[in-house]
Design a protein around this motif. Structure first.
Motif, PDB file in Angstrom:
ATOM      1  N   VAL A  18       0.856  -1.182   0.000  1.00  0.00           N
ATOM      2  CA  VAL A  18       0.000   0.000   0.000  1.00  0.00           C
ATOM      3  C   VAL A  18       0.895   1.236   0.000  1.00  0.00           C
ATOM      4  O   VAL A  18       1.868   1.313   0.754  1.00  0.00           O
ATOM      5  CB  VAL A  18      -0.941   0.004   1.226  1.00  0.00           C
ATOM      6  CG1 VAL A  18      -1.780   1.271   1.259  1.00  0.00           C
ATOM      7  CG2 VAL A  18      -1.849  -1.227   1.200  1.00  0.00           C
ATOM      8  N   HIS A  19       0.559   2.193  -0.859  1.00  0.00           N
ATOM      9  CA  HIS A  19       1.331   3.415  -1.043  1.00  0.00           C
ATOM     10  C   HIS A  19       0.426   4.613  -0.773  1.00  0.00           C
ATOM     11  O   HIS A  19      -0.793   4.473  -0.739  1.00  0.00           O
ATOM     12  CB  HIS A  19       1.878   3.471  -2.471  1.00  0.00           C
ATOM     13  CG  HIS A  19       2.636   2.234  -2.848  1.00  0.00           C
ATOM     14  ND1 HIS A  19       3.987   2.128  -2.700  1.00  0.00           N
ATOM     15  CD2 HIS A  19       2.211   1.045  -3.346  1.00  0.00           C
ATOM     16  CE1 HIS A  19       4.380   0.931  -3.097  1.00  0.00           C
ATOM     17  NE2 HIS A  19       3.312   0.245  -3.485  1.00  0.00           N
ATOM     18  N   GLU A  20       1.017   5.799  -0.637  1.00  0.00           N
ATOM     19  CA  GLU A  20       0.243   7.019  -0.387  1.00  0.00           C
ATOM     20  C   GLU A  20       0.667   8.118  -1.348  1.00  0.00           C
ATOM     21  O   GLU A  20       1.834   8.199  -1.734  1.00  0.00           O
ATOM     22  CB  GLU A  20       0.483   7.531   1.035  1.00  0.00           C
ATOM     23  CG  GLU A  20      -0.052   6.647   2.118  1.00  0.00           C
ATOM     24  CD  GLU A  20       0.311   7.132   3.509  1.00  0.00           C
ATOM     25  OE1 GLU A  20      -0.442   6.809   4.438  1.00  0.00           O
ATOM     26  OE2 GLU A  20       1.340   7.820   3.676  1.00  0.00           O
ATOM     27  N   ALA A  21      -0.292   8.977  -1.698  1.00  0.00           N
ATOM     28  CA  ALA A  21      -0.024  10.177  -2.493  1.00  0.00           C
ATOM     29  C   ALA A  21      -0.776  11.332  -1.844  1.00  0.00           C
ATOM     30  O   ALA A  21      -1.939  11.195  -1.474  1.00  0.00           O
ATOM     31  CB  ALA A  21      -0.470   9.986  -3.935  1.00  0.00           C
ATOM     32  N   GLU A  22      -0.070  12.453  -1.681  1.00  0.00           N
ATOM     33  CA  GLU A  22      -0.693  13.648  -1.113  1.00  0.00           C
ATOM     34  C   GLU A  22      -0.379  14.834  -2.017  1.00  0.00           C
ATOM     35  O   GLU A  22       0.467  14.748  -2.894  1.00  0.00           O
ATOM     36  CB  GLU A  22      -0.186  13.893   0.320  1.00  0.00           C
ATOM     37  CG  GLU A  22       1.299  14.109   0.430  1.00  0.00           C
ATOM     38  CD  GLU A  22       1.779  14.220   1.874  1.00  0.00           C
ATOM     39  OE1 GLU A  22       0.976  14.123   2.803  1.00  0.00           O
ATOM     40  OE2 GLU A  22       2.988  14.425   2.043  1.00  0.00           O
ATOM     41  N   LEU A  77     -15.618   2.775   4.595  1.00  0.00           N
ATOM     42  CA  LEU A  77     -14.569   2.973   3.604  1.00  0.00           C
ATOM     43  C   LEU A  77     -13.373   2.066   3.896  1.00  0.00           C
ATOM     44  O   LEU A  77     -12.847   1.410   3.002  1.00  0.00           O
ATOM     45  CB  LEU A  77     -14.129   4.439   3.572  1.00  0.00           C
ATOM     46  CG  LEU A  77     -13.111   4.803   2.498  1.00  0.00           C
ATOM     47  CD1 LEU A  77     -13.419   6.165   1.919  1.00  0.00           C
ATOM     48  CD2 LEU A  77     -11.698   4.793   3.028  1.00  0.00           C
ATOM     49  N   LEU A  78     -12.955   2.005   5.154  1.00  0.00           N
ATOM     50  CA  LEU A  78     -11.818   1.152   5.522  1.00  0.00           C
ATOM     51  C   LEU A  78     -12.153  -0.328   5.340  1.00  0.00           C
ATOM     52  O   LEU A  78     -11.300  -1.115   4.925  1.00  0.00           O
ATOM     53  CB  LEU A  78     -11.381   1.447   6.955  1.00  0.00           C
ATOM     54  CG  LEU A  78     -10.783   2.835   7.179  1.00  0.00           C
ATOM     55  CD1 LEU A  78     -10.497   3.060   8.653  1.00  0.00           C
ATOM     56  CD2 LEU A  78      -9.531   3.036   6.348  1.00  0.00           C
ATOM     57  N   TRP A  79     -13.393  -0.709   5.631  1.00  0.00           N
ATOM     58  CA  TRP A  79     -13.803  -2.099   5.416  1.00  0.00           C
ATOM     59  C   TRP A  79     -13.748  -2.431   3.924  1.00  0.00           C
ATOM     60  O   TRP A  79     -13.217  -3.466   3.525  1.00  0.00           O
ATOM     61  CB  TRP A  79     -15.211  -2.332   5.972  1.00  0.00           C
ATOM     62  CG  TRP A  79     -15.679  -3.737   5.765  1.00  0.00           C
ATOM     63  CD1 TRP A  79     -15.427  -4.822   6.553  1.00  0.00           C
ATOM     64  CD2 TRP A  79     -16.454  -4.225   4.660  1.00  0.00           C
ATOM     65  NE1 TRP A  79     -16.005  -5.950   6.022  1.00  0.00           N
ATOM     66  CE2 TRP A  79     -16.636  -5.612   4.855  1.00  0.00           C
ATOM     67  CE3 TRP A  79     -17.012  -3.625   3.540  1.00  0.00           C
ATOM     68  CZ2 TRP A  79     -17.358  -6.399   3.962  1.00  0.00           C
ATOM     69  CZ3 TRP A  79     -17.726  -4.407   2.649  1.00  0.00           C
ATOM     70  CH2 TRP A  79     -17.894  -5.781   2.873  1.00  0.00           C
ATOM     71  N   CYS A  80     -14.307  -1.546   3.072  1.00  0.00           N
ATOM     72  CA  CYS A  80     -14.274  -1.753   1.616  1.00  0.00           C
ATOM     73  C   CYS A  80     -12.836  -1.843   1.119  1.00  0.00           C
ATOM     74  O   CYS A  80     -12.508  -2.703   0.292  1.00  0.00           O
ATOM     75  CB  CYS A  80     -14.971  -0.598   0.894  1.00  0.00           C
ATOM     76  SG  CYS A  80     -16.751  -0.592   1.007  1.00  0.00           S
ATOM     77  N   THR A 104      -1.887   0.372  13.346  1.00  0.00           N
ATOM     78  CA  THR A 104      -2.600  -0.911  13.312  1.00  0.00           C
ATOM     79  C   THR A 104      -3.425  -1.048  12.031  1.00  0.00           C
ATOM     80  O   THR A 104      -3.372  -2.076  11.356  1.00  0.00           O
ATOM     81  CB  THR A 104      -3.515  -1.050  14.541  1.00  0.00           C
ATOM     82  OG1 THR A 104      -2.715  -0.906  15.713  1.00  0.00           O
ATOM     83  CG2 THR A 104      -4.232  -2.378  14.554  1.00  0.00           C
ATOM     84  N   VAL A 105      -4.185  -0.020  11.676  1.00  0.00           N
ATOM     85  CA  VAL A 105      -5.003  -0.060  10.461  1.00  0.00           C
ATOM     86  C   VAL A 105      -4.100  -0.146   9.236  1.00  0.00           C
ATOM     87  O   VAL A 105      -4.355  -0.925   8.315  1.00  0.00           O
ATOM     88  CB  VAL A 105      -5.936   1.172  10.383  1.00  0.00           C
ATOM     89  CG1 VAL A 105      -6.618   1.259   9.029  1.00  0.00           C
ATOM     90  CG2 VAL A 105      -6.964   1.127  11.496  1.00  0.00           C
ATOM     91  N   GLY A 106      -3.024   0.627   9.223  1.00  0.00           N
ATOM     92  CA  GLY A 106      -2.089   0.586   8.110  1.00  0.00           C
ATOM     93  C   GLY A 106      -1.478  -0.793   7.926  1.00  0.00           C
ATOM     94  O   GLY A 106      -1.331  -1.278   6.803  1.00  0.00           O
ATOM     95  N   ARG A 107      -1.141  -1.434   9.019  1.00  0.00           N
ATOM     96  CA  ARG A 107      -0.560  -2.778   8.946  1.00  0.00           C
ATOM     97  C   ARG A 107      -1.593  -3.795   8.439  1.00  0.00           C
ATOM     98  O   ARG A 107      -1.267  -4.670   7.653  1.00  0.00           O
ATOM     99  CB  ARG A 107      -0.025  -3.184  10.319  1.00  0.00           C
ATOM    100  CG  ARG A 107       0.715  -4.478  10.313  1.00  0.00           C
ATOM    101  CD  ARG A 107       1.996  -4.387   9.484  1.00  0.00           C
ATOM    102  NE  ARG A 107       2.550  -5.715   9.307  1.00  0.00           N
ATOM    103  CZ  ARG A 107       2.944  -6.224   8.158  1.00  0.00           C
ATOM    104  NH1 ARG A 107       2.908  -5.502   7.068  1.00  0.00           N
ATOM    105  NH2 ARG A 107       3.413  -7.441   8.079  1.00  0.00           N
ATOM    106  N   SER A 130       0.345   7.322   7.011  1.00  0.00           N
ATOM    107  CA  SER A 130       0.461   6.220   7.959  1.00  0.00           C
ATOM    108  C   SER A 130       1.904   5.728   7.972  1.00  0.00           C
ATOM    109  O   SER A 130       2.530   5.630   6.922  1.00  0.00           O
ATOM    110  CB  SER A 130      -0.464   5.076   7.545  1.00  0.00           C
ATOM    111  OG  SER A 130      -0.181   3.919   8.300  1.00  0.00           O
ATOM    112  N   PRO A 131       2.432   5.387   9.134  1.00  0.00           N
ATOM    113  CA  PRO A 131       3.793   4.849   9.177  1.00  0.00           C
ATOM    114  C   PRO A 131       3.925   3.469   8.542  1.00  0.00           C
ATOM    115  O   PRO A 131       5.023   3.019   8.263  1.00  0.00           O
ATOM    116  CB  PRO A 131       4.111   4.789  10.679  1.00  0.00           C
ATOM    117  CG  PRO A 131       2.835   4.970  11.391  1.00  0.00           C
ATOM    118  CD  PRO A 131       1.846   5.565  10.450  1.00  0.00           C
TER     119      PRO A 131
END
Length: 195
Positions: A18-22, A77-80, A104-107, A130-131
Motif C-alpha cells: 500500500v502506497h500514499e499520495a498527497e 470505507l476502511l472495510w471496503c 494498526t489499520v495501516g498494517r 500512515s507509518p
C-alpha cells in the motif's frame, strides 16, 4: 538494512503493498498509476465527496475497468478498502480516506494487499500519512513554459526499501507514456547549424 538502487522506472509502485499520495496532484498520480496497472481497478471515495472520476475524462482503457465504490462513512470505507485489497483479481485499489490511519489499520491494509496480491494507493490529506505504508508521494502541478503541456512534480518523500527523489514530467494523460523534464536552465539545446 540494504537499499536497492534507484529503479529504471521511478514511478513503478511495488506490488502487494500500500502506497500514499498527497498534494494537489494526487488524483493525477492515481490516474497515471491506473493506466499502468493491468486488470480491474477500484476507486473508493466517501459518499459525500464532491469530485468523482468522470468516465469521459479518464485515460484510454481506464473507464472500462474502473469500479467506483462510495461507502457512507470512514468505517465502511476502511472495510471496503481492506476487502478489496484481499480480492486477488484486482489490479489497483485507490482509496481516499478522510482521517489519518493508525499504525494498526495501516498494517492490516498491508497484510490484505499481500494476501490479495494487490497494489493499494491511498490519496491522503497533507500530513495524514500512515507509518505502515511502503511509499509516500508528494504530487503537485508544475508551471510549464507552454500552455498546451501538463507538467507534474512528483516527489518520493518516503520509501521503505529504496531511494527518494523528485521528478518533473510531462504526462498528457491519455496513455501511460510520459516524458521526463529537466530542471529549468538545464535543458539541452540543439547545436546551432550556422556556426
Amino acid at each position: 538494512m540494504r537499499f536497492d538502487p534507484a529503479p529504471a522506472d521511478p514511478f513503478a509502485l511495488t506490488g502487494r503493498r500500500v502506497h500514499e499520495a498527497e498534494g494537489r496532484g494526487r488524483r493525477a498520480f492515481a490516474l497515471f498509476q491506473a493506466v499502468r496497472h493491468q486488470g480491474p481497478l477500484v476507486w473508493i471515495q466517501p459518499r459525500h465527496a464532491p469530485e468523482i472520476p468522470m468516465l469521459r475524462g479518464l485515460p484510454r482503457g481506464v473507464g472500462e475497468r474502473l469500479h467506483l465504490l462510495r461507502p457512507a462513512g470512514e468505517t465502511d470505507l476502511l472495510w471496503c478498502l481492506e476487502e478489496t485489497l484481499r480480492a486477488a483479481p484486482i489490479g489497483l485499489v485507490i482509496a481516499e480516506p478522510e482521517k489519518p490511519l493508525s499504525l494498526t489499520v495501516g498494517r492490516r491494509l498491508q497484510l490484505a494487499a499481500e494476501t490479495g496480491r494487490t497494489t493499494g494507493l491511498l490519496l491522503i490529506r497533507q500530513g495524514a500519512g500512515s507509518p505502515a505504508t511502503e511509499t509516500r508521494w508528494q504530487c503537485e502541478p508544475e508551471a510549464g513554459e507552454r500552455r498546451d503541456t501538463t507538467l507534474h512534480r512528483w516527489s518520493l518523500n518516503k520509501n521503505k526499501k529504496g531511494t527518494t527523489g523528485s521528478w518533473i514530467l510531462d504526462w498528457p494523460g491519455a496513455t501511460a507514456a510520459f516524458h521526463m523534464v529537466t530542471a529549468a536552465r538545464e535543458r539541452c539545446e540543439p547545436a546551432d547549424a550556422a556556426r
